[in-house]
Design a protein around this motif. Structure first.
Motif, short mmCIF file in Angstrom:
data_model
loop_
_atom_site.label_atom_id
_atom_site.label_comp_id
_atom_site.label_asym_id
_atom_site.label_seq_id
_atom_site.Cartn_x
_atom_site.Cartn_y
_atom_site.Cartn_z
N THR A 199 0.84 -1.20 0.00
CA THR A 199 0.00 0.00 0.00
C THR A 199 0.87 1.26 0.00
OG1 THR A 199 -1.72 -1.20 1.19
CG2 THR A 199 -1.85 1.20 1.21
N ILE A 200 1.92 1.25 0.80
CA ILE A 200 2.84 2.41 0.82
C ILE A 200 3.49 2.58 -0.56
CG2 ILE A 200 5.02 3.25 1.79
CD1 ILE A 200 4.13 1.91 4.45
N GLY A 201 3.90 1.47 -1.17
CA GLY A 201 4.49 1.54 -2.50
C GLY A 201 3.52 2.05 -3.54
N TYR A 202 2.26 1.60 -3.47
CA TYR A 202 1.24 2.05 -4.42
C TYR A 202 0.99 3.55 -4.26
CZ TYR A 202 -3.29 2.41 -6.74
OH TYR A 202 -4.32 2.80 -7.56
N LEU A 203 0.87 4.00 -3.02
CA LEU A 203 0.64 5.43 -2.79
C LEU A 203 1.84 6.26 -3.25
CD1 LEU A 203 -1.09 5.33 0.71
CD2 LEU A 203 -2.15 5.76 -1.52
N PHE A 204 3.04 5.73 -3.09
CA PHE A 204 4.25 6.42 -3.56
C PHE A 204 4.21 6.55 -5.09
CE2 PHE A 204 8.71 6.23 -4.98
CZ PHE A 204 9.17 7.42 -4.42
#
Length: 156
Positions: free
Chosen positions: A17-22
């Motif tokens: 999720t953090i990677g997707y938001l990044f």
């Protein structure tokens, strides 16, 4: 076990999720820097978000069941969460007990066979030793004695 579930949650949901938001942030930055229409950024979110959600659910479920499988392989620490798992654990324990009994029976049979083989080789050695002793005592050994010992060896 809670430590494992937290690690599972971290790896399967939080990090992606953090990677997707990044990545969405990077696309938004590109939209601003290159003066692209903001509809482009909205389309990226609209088309990628459902795939991302399905991927999260799928990968989380797979890792959950993999973790449950690891628990089942260590039955002494495993506690079933429903009746089906309880029945499967019971069947698995029954099969393991049957397999252990079968292994013990096979080992006993093998031990018996080795005992018979040792007895057989001992008896054959006796007849060969008597032939050797007869050959040492006289330069010629009577064929009747050789035939008798060979017959006894063949008998065994």
């Amino acid at each position: 076990m809670n430590k494992h579930y937290f690690k599972l949650f971290w790896r399967s949901i939080l990090l992606p999720t953090i990677g997707y938001l990044f990545l969405l942030g990077l696309v938004g930055l590109l939209v601003i820097l290159y003066n692209l229409p903001t509809v482009f950024w909205g389309d990226v979110i609209r088309f990628s978000l459902p795939f991302f959600i399905v991927w999260l659910i799928g990968s989380g479920a797979i890792k959950y069941y993999r973790l449950r499988h690891l628990n089942v392989s260590q039955l002494d620490k495993f506690t079933p969460t429903n009746m089906t798992e309880g029945k499967l654990v019971e069947l698995l324990q029954d099969e393991q007990a049957k397999n252990i009994d079968t292994i013990r029976q096979l080992q006993a049979t093998q031990h018996e066979q080795l005992d018979h083989l040792e007895l057989f080789t001992h008896e054959i050695k006796n007849y060969l030793t008597s032939l050797n002793a007869a050959a040492e005592n006289s330069p010629t050994v009577a064929s009747t004695e050789v035939k008798k010992n060979i017959h006894q060896a063949n008998y065994y």
